[in-house]
Scaffold this motif. Structure first.
Motif, PDB file in Angstrom:
ATOM      1  N   ARG A 455       0.871  -1.180   0.000  1.00  0.00           N
ATOM      2  CA  ARG A 455       0.000   0.000   0.000  1.00  0.00           C
ATOM      3  C   ARG A 455       0.907   1.230   0.000  1.00  0.00           C
ATOM      4  O   ARG A 455       2.072   1.150   0.395  1.00  0.00           O
ATOM      5  CB  ARG A 455      -0.878   0.054   1.263  1.00  0.00           C
ATOM      6  CG  ARG A 455      -1.787  -1.122   1.482  1.00  0.00           C
ATOM      7  CD  ARG A 455      -2.967  -1.168   0.536  1.00  0.00           C
ATOM      8  NE  ARG A 455      -3.881  -2.227   0.890  1.00  0.00           N
ATOM      9  CZ  ARG A 455      -3.739  -3.501   0.518  1.00  0.00           C
ATOM     10  NH1 ARG A 455      -2.690  -3.849  -0.213  1.00  0.00           N
ATOM     11  NH2 ARG A 455      -4.611  -4.419   0.877  1.00  0.00           N
ATOM     12  N   LEU A 456       0.362   2.371  -0.393  1.00  0.00           N
ATOM     13  CA  LEU A 456       1.095   3.629  -0.307  1.00  0.00           C
ATOM     14  C   LEU A 456       0.509   4.463   0.821  1.00  0.00           C
ATOM     15  O   LEU A 456      -0.714   4.601   0.929  1.00  0.00           O
ATOM     16  CB  LEU A 456       0.999   4.405  -1.628  1.00  0.00           C
ATOM     17  CG  LEU A 456       1.727   3.797  -2.832  1.00  0.00           C
ATOM     18  CD1 LEU A 456       1.510   4.651  -4.067  1.00  0.00           C
ATOM     19  CD2 LEU A 456       3.210   3.642  -2.565  1.00  0.00           C
ATOM     20  N   TYR A 457       1.367   5.009   1.680  1.00  0.00           N
ATOM     21  CA  TYR A 457       0.914   5.901   2.748  1.00  0.00           C
ATOM     22  C   TYR A 457       1.487   7.288   2.514  1.00  0.00           C
ATOM     23  O   TYR A 457       2.536   7.444   1.891  1.00  0.00           O
ATOM     24  CB  TYR A 457       1.367   5.364   4.123  1.00  0.00           C
ATOM     25  CG  TYR A 457       2.856   5.469   4.360  1.00  0.00           C
ATOM     26  CD1 TYR A 457       3.414   6.579   4.995  1.00  0.00           C
ATOM     27  CD2 TYR A 457       3.732   4.471   3.937  1.00  0.00           C
ATOM     28  CE1 TYR A 457       4.774   6.692   5.206  1.00  0.00           C
ATOM     29  CE2 TYR A 457       5.096   4.563   4.137  1.00  0.00           C
ATOM     30  CZ  TYR A 457       5.612   5.676   4.768  1.00  0.00           C
ATOM     31  OH  TYR A 457       6.969   5.792   4.965  1.00  0.00           O
ATOM     32  N   ARG A 458       0.777   8.305   2.986  1.00  0.00           N
ATOM     33  CA  ARG A 458       1.261   9.695   2.858  1.00  0.00           C
ATOM     34  C   ARG A 458       2.174  10.028   4.028  1.00  0.00           C
ATOM     35  O   ARG A 458       1.858   9.710   5.176  1.00  0.00           O
ATOM     36  CB  ARG A 458       0.073  10.658   2.825  1.00  0.00           C
ATOM     37  CG  ARG A 458      -0.799  10.512   1.585  1.00  0.00           C
ATOM     38  CD  ARG A 458      -1.949  11.513   1.601  1.00  0.00           C
ATOM     39  NE  ARG A 458      -2.827  11.314   2.729  1.00  0.00           N
ATOM     40  CZ  ARG A 458      -3.698  12.209   3.172  1.00  0.00           C
ATOM     41  NH1 ARG A 458      -3.798  13.391   2.570  1.00  0.00           N
ATOM     42  NH2 ARG A 458      -4.479  11.951   4.197  1.00  0.00           N
ATOM     43  N   LYS A 459       3.300  10.672   3.714  1.00  0.00           N
ATOM     44  CA  LYS A 459       4.242  11.081   4.753  1.00  0.00           C
ATOM     45  C   LYS A 459       3.830  12.446   5.304  1.00  0.00           C
ATOM     46  O   LYS A 459       3.416  13.315   4.538  1.00  0.00           O
ATOM     47  CB  LYS A 459       5.653  11.184   4.178  1.00  0.00           C
ATOM     48  CG  LYS A 459       6.204   9.858   3.665  1.00  0.00           C
ATOM     49  CD  LYS A 459       7.584  10.066   3.056  1.00  0.00           C
ATOM     50  CE  LYS A 459       8.158   8.762   2.525  1.00  0.00           C
ATOM     51  NZ  LYS A 459       9.470   8.955   1.887  1.00  0.00           N
ATOM     52  N   VAL A 460       3.958  12.635   6.612  1.00  0.00           N
ATOM     53  CA  VAL A 460       3.637  13.953   7.193  1.00  0.00           C
ATOM     54  C   VAL A 460       4.659  14.967   6.695  1.00  0.00           C
ATOM     55  O   VAL A 460       5.835  14.644   6.517  1.00  0.00           O
ATOM     56  CB  VAL A 460       3.591  13.946   8.741  1.00  0.00           C
ATOM     57  CG1 VAL A 460       2.371  13.246   9.263  1.00  0.00           C
ATOM     58  CG2 VAL A 460       4.848  13.375   9.334  1.00  0.00           C
ATOM     59  N   CYS A 461       4.187  16.170   6.443  1.00  0.00           N
ATOM     60  CA  CYS A 461       5.069  17.235   5.953  1.00  0.00           C
ATOM     61  C   CYS A 461       6.085  17.584   7.044  1.00  0.00           C
ATOM     62  O   CYS A 461       5.684  17.967   8.154  1.00  0.00           O
ATOM     63  CB  CYS A 461       4.233  18.456   5.578  1.00  0.00           C
ATOM     64  SG  CYS A 461       5.229  19.898   5.139  1.00  0.00           S
ATOM     65  N   PRO A 462       7.378  17.460   6.765  1.00  0.00           N
ATOM     66  CA  PRO A 462       8.383  17.749   7.806  1.00  0.00           C
ATOM     67  C   PRO A 462       8.429  19.213   8.213  1.00  0.00           C
ATOM     68  O   PRO A 462       8.904  19.545   9.297  1.00  0.00           O
ATOM     69  CB  PRO A 462       9.705  17.322   7.155  1.00  0.00           C
ATOM     70  CG  PRO A 462       9.447  17.328   5.687  1.00  0.00           C
ATOM     71  CD  PRO A 462       7.994  17.030   5.504  1.00  0.00           C
ATOM     72  N   ALA A 463       7.908  20.111   7.354  1.00  0.00           N
ATOM     73  CA  ALA A 463       7.964  21.547   7.658  1.00  0.00           C
ATOM     74  C   ALA A 463       6.925  21.963   8.699  1.00  0.00           C
ATOM     75  O   ALA A 463       7.120  22.937   9.423  1.00  0.00           O
ATOM     76  CB  ALA A 463       7.771  22.362   6.385  1.00  0.00           C
ATOM     77  N   CYS A 464       5.801  21.225   8.759  1.00  0.00           N
ATOM     78  CA  CYS A 464       4.726  21.692   9.658  1.00  0.00           C
ATOM     79  C   CYS A 464       4.195  20.625  10.608  1.00  0.00           C
ATOM     80  O   CYS A 464       3.230  20.868  11.330  1.00  0.00           O
ATOM     81  CB  CYS A 464       3.571  22.267   8.837  1.00  0.00           C
ATOM     82  SG  CYS A 464       2.725  21.049   7.793  1.00  0.00           S
ATOM     83  N   ARG A 465       4.775  19.425  10.595  1.00  0.00           N
ATOM     84  CA  ARG A 465       4.276  18.385  11.506  1.00  0.00           C
ATOM     85  C   ARG A 465       4.387  18.854  12.956  1.00  0.00           C
ATOM     86  O   ARG A 465       5.263  19.645  13.305  1.00  0.00           O
ATOM     87  CB  ARG A 465       5.041  17.076  11.299  1.00  0.00           C
ATOM     88  CG  ARG A 465       6.494  17.150  11.711  1.00  0.00           C
ATOM     89  CD  ARG A 465       7.216  15.845  11.486  1.00  0.00           C
ATOM     90  NE  ARG A 465       8.578  15.913  12.015  1.00  0.00           N
ATOM     91  CZ  ARG A 465       9.424  14.897  12.031  1.00  0.00           C
ATOM     92  NH1 ARG A 465       9.050  13.735  11.543  1.00  0.00           N
ATOM     93  NH2 ARG A 465      10.638  15.050  12.536  1.00  0.00           N
ATOM     94  N   ARG A 466       3.488  18.335  13.803  1.00  0.00           N
ATOM     95  CA  ARG A 466       3.468  18.794  15.194  1.00  0.00           C
ATOM     96  C   ARG A 466       3.406  17.590  16.130  1.00  0.00           C
ATOM     97  O   ARG A 466       2.704  16.607  15.848  1.00  0.00           O
ATOM     98  CB  ARG A 466       2.232  19.685  15.402  1.00  0.00           C
ATOM     99  CG  ARG A 466       2.164  20.343  16.760  1.00  0.00           C
ATOM    100  CD  ARG A 466       1.136  21.441  16.775  1.00  0.00           C
ATOM    101  NE  ARG A 466      -0.168  20.993  16.279  1.00  0.00           N
ATOM    102  CZ  ARG A 466      -1.170  21.819  15.979  1.00  0.00           C
ATOM    103  NH1 ARG A 466      -1.017  23.122  16.111  1.00  0.00           N
ATOM    104  NH2 ARG A 466      -2.324  21.349  15.548  1.00  0.00           N
ATOM    105  N   GLU A 467       4.165  17.672  17.229  1.00  0.00           N
ATOM    106  CA  GLU A 467       4.150  16.573  18.202  1.00  0.00           C
ATOM    107  C   GLU A 467       2.777  16.461  18.841  1.00  0.00           C
ATOM    108  O   GLU A 467       2.056  17.446  18.981  1.00  0.00           O
ATOM    109  CB  GLU A 467       5.219  16.796  19.271  1.00  0.00           C
ATOM    110  CG  GLU A 467       6.638  16.637  18.755  1.00  0.00           C
ATOM    111  CD  GLU A 467       7.681  16.720  19.855  1.00  0.00           C
ATOM    112  OE1 GLU A 467       7.304  16.507  21.029  1.00  0.00           O
ATOM    113  OE2 GLU A 467       8.845  16.998  19.544  1.00  0.00           O
TER     114      GLU A 467
END
Length: 570
Positions: A455-467
């Motif tokens: 399957r393909l999953y979307r990666k979280v954007c490294p510029a705006c991801r939040r803990e």
């Protein structure tokens, strides 16, 4: 009062540097006060001090590095980090990025609010440098106009001055009229802008859909469709004709589906575009698939797999003969995985032949055959012919029927390495599917090396991801043990200009790899169910799609919600 003192301090530096004369200063101070303008701003506006000298004085006063932008070309990736209106409002230009640090040139170095705003938008540490205000405004005017003169402006320009005779679409247009309208400059600009926007946004597909009163334009980005500004309805026929001409289709034929393709070069990239046209009630619907060869992984190592998946896949393709099956739904990246494997295997001492429908990417050094069912060149017929071409490695685009499956198994048994795809939900399901197609269990057990589901999953954007905290309720609903996330930093998608406010940027593959060993073979010979084979494979160490996905969450690559959605039903 504070502004005056700041101005006076900057003036002192200018006097010390002999960039300003005392005789000029008295008159300038009075004029600036009368005009209600900051003294340092007034001096530059009236050309009493050069922009470069003022920049050096401000840099010295604020203890910021000075920078000239006279010969600077900003990166489009950096410009996309911050909305254009914010850059223009605060006179800022992103200059360079290093990890979480973004260097920004300031036309107005006293704009603290602007700096805070940019920090909030990018979630990055801002390193300010001082640049001449005129250089900043000129650069923004030049480059934001270039990157911003996208589809919306072209569509607006094309719409202005268009005269609609009536609401009814003209059904019977002559060939000459269609050719003439397709060659109009506004139409060419609209189609070019649609293509450039798609490549810039890294879209995989463009959908142009005629509705009753509008044309709907959508881009598929990271697996999801996003709507864009619509081209004018009055240009519908001309846009369709233009795309037909580019794809070498019959522009006079509007009653039957047509397929074509063309090449484009834009934004520094070259891509193949596969075009499908389907007649609908309100006109012909166009779907263009963008095949960017540069996005293909040149080897298995470049697929970004976890270590175990990479080792299992490498082991399977290194076998001298046998059958490898890649399974998954449409759009799960099966073809990309097979092409990566082929490129890894592509050496001068092996003969690789493929039979595909359609040939998506043309690979150097590999013989690729396009099926033509209408003249009898099906997967089965193509595979039979391929086996008379002395191949070492054979790739069959898809096993759709028992005949193709039987020939593929025979090829694997007679000393060929056979790679193919199959539509099943998981790796164990591929075995059950082939048995259902009529393949004898003892033949399958002897030929099958590996089945793989992906399957393909979307990666979280490294510029705006939040803990974030561990979402206990979501995990409980999906029967996931929260203990596996103990001591792990989890992230959630947020959204920023760089990821077009989706929170996700780019995709990766989840792979469930079932290597056929003696225990699995024994179960296959007993004609066991897919669930029994799956349980045995897990006992052997196979990681399921859900398990691989949760590991990606622990690695900080994606969000829990994305993995649970991607592996739903597992």
């Amino acid at each position: 009062m504070e502004t005056t003192s700041l101005g006076e301090r900057v003036v002192e530096i200018l006097l010390k540097r002999e960039a300003l004369k005392e005789s000029v200063l008295e008159g300038a101070r009075a004029d600036a006060a009368a005009a209600g303008t900051r003294l340092e701003k007034f001096l530059v506006e009236k050309n009493l001090v050069s922009g470069a000298e003022m920049t050096l004085a401000l840099a010295e006063y604020l203890k910021m590095p000075p920078l000239t932008l006279a010969h600077f070309t900003p990166s489009s990736d950096l410009l996309d980090l911050i909305p254009r209106e914010n850059l223009q409002k605060h006179l800022m230009v992103p200059v360079t990025r290093s990890g979480r640090m973004l260097t920004v040139a300031l036309g107005d170095p006293f704009d603290v609010i602007g700096l805070e705003e940019i920090h909030s938008l990018t979630s990055m540490d801002i390193v300010p440098v001082v640049a001449p205000e005129k250089e900043v405004t000129d650069l923004l005017a030049r480059f934001l106009k270039d990157t911003g003169a996208g589809l919306e402006e072209v569509i607006r320009d094309a719409s202005e001055g268009d005269v609609e005779v009536g609401l009814e679409q003209k059904e019977e247009a002559s060939l000459e009229e269609m050719l003439e309208s397709a060659g109009d400059a506004p139409v060419i600009r609209i189609v070019n802008s649609i293509m450039i926007e798609a490549i810039r946004k890294k879209a995989s597909d463009i959908h142009i859909e005629p509705m009753e009163k509008i044309i709907r334009l959508r881009y598929r980005i990271d697996g999801l469709l996003y709507e864009s500004p619509s081209p004018p309805k009055s240009r519908q026929s001309a846009i369709i004709s233009r795309i037909k001409i580019m794809s070498n289709m019959n522009i006079a034929e509007r009653r039957i589906p047509q397929d074509g393709r063309f090449k484009i070069r834009a934004v520094g990239k070259e891509a193949d575009v596969r075009v499908s046209i389907l007649p609908t009630v309100h006109g012909e619907k166009i779907v263009m698939r963008i095949l960017d060869k540069t996005s293909l992984a040149p080897s298995l190592g470049a697929l970004g797999l976890d270590q175990k998946s990479y080792e299992n896949l490498k082991y399977a393709i290194d076998q001298p003969h046998g059958m490898l099956l890649v399974t998954g739904p449409t759009g799960s990246g099966k073809t990309t995985t097979l092409y990566s494997a082929l490129q890894e295997l592509n050496k001068t001492d092996v003969n690789i032949i493929t039979v595909e429908d359609p040939v998506e990417y043309q690979l150097h050094g590999i013989n690729q055959v396009q099926t033509h069912a209408e003249v009898g060149l099906t997967f089965a017929a193509g595979l039979r012919s391929i086996l008379r071409q002395d191949p070492d490695i054979v790739m069959v685009g898809e096993i759709r029927d028992g005949e193709t499956a039987a020939i593929a198994v025979q090829a694997a048994l007679t000393g060929h390495l056979v790679l193919s795809t199959l539509h099943t939900n998981d790796a164990a399901g591929a075995v059950a599917r082939l048995l259902y197609m009529g393949i004898e269990a003892f033949l399958l057990a002897s030929s099958l090396i590996m089945t793989q589901a992906q399957r393909l999953y979307r990666k979280v954007c490294p510029a705006c991801r939040r803990e974030r905290d561990v979402p206990m309720e979501i995990l409980k609903l999906n029967h996931v043990d929260p203990a596996i996330f103990e001591g792990v930093t989890l992230y959630e998608a947020r959204g920023c200009p760089k990821c077009f406010n989706t929170g996700y940027k780019g995709r990766g593959a989840l792979m469930e790899i079932l290597l056929v060993d003696e225990k699995v073979r024994a179960l296959m010979l007993k004609d066991c169910s897919a669930s029994a084979i799956r349980d045995q494979a897990v006992e052997n160490g196979m990681m399921t799609l859900r398990a691989v996905g949760l590991q990606k969450v622990k690695d900080g690559l994606t969000s829990i919600e994305e993995i649970l959605m991607t592996t739903s039903g597992e």
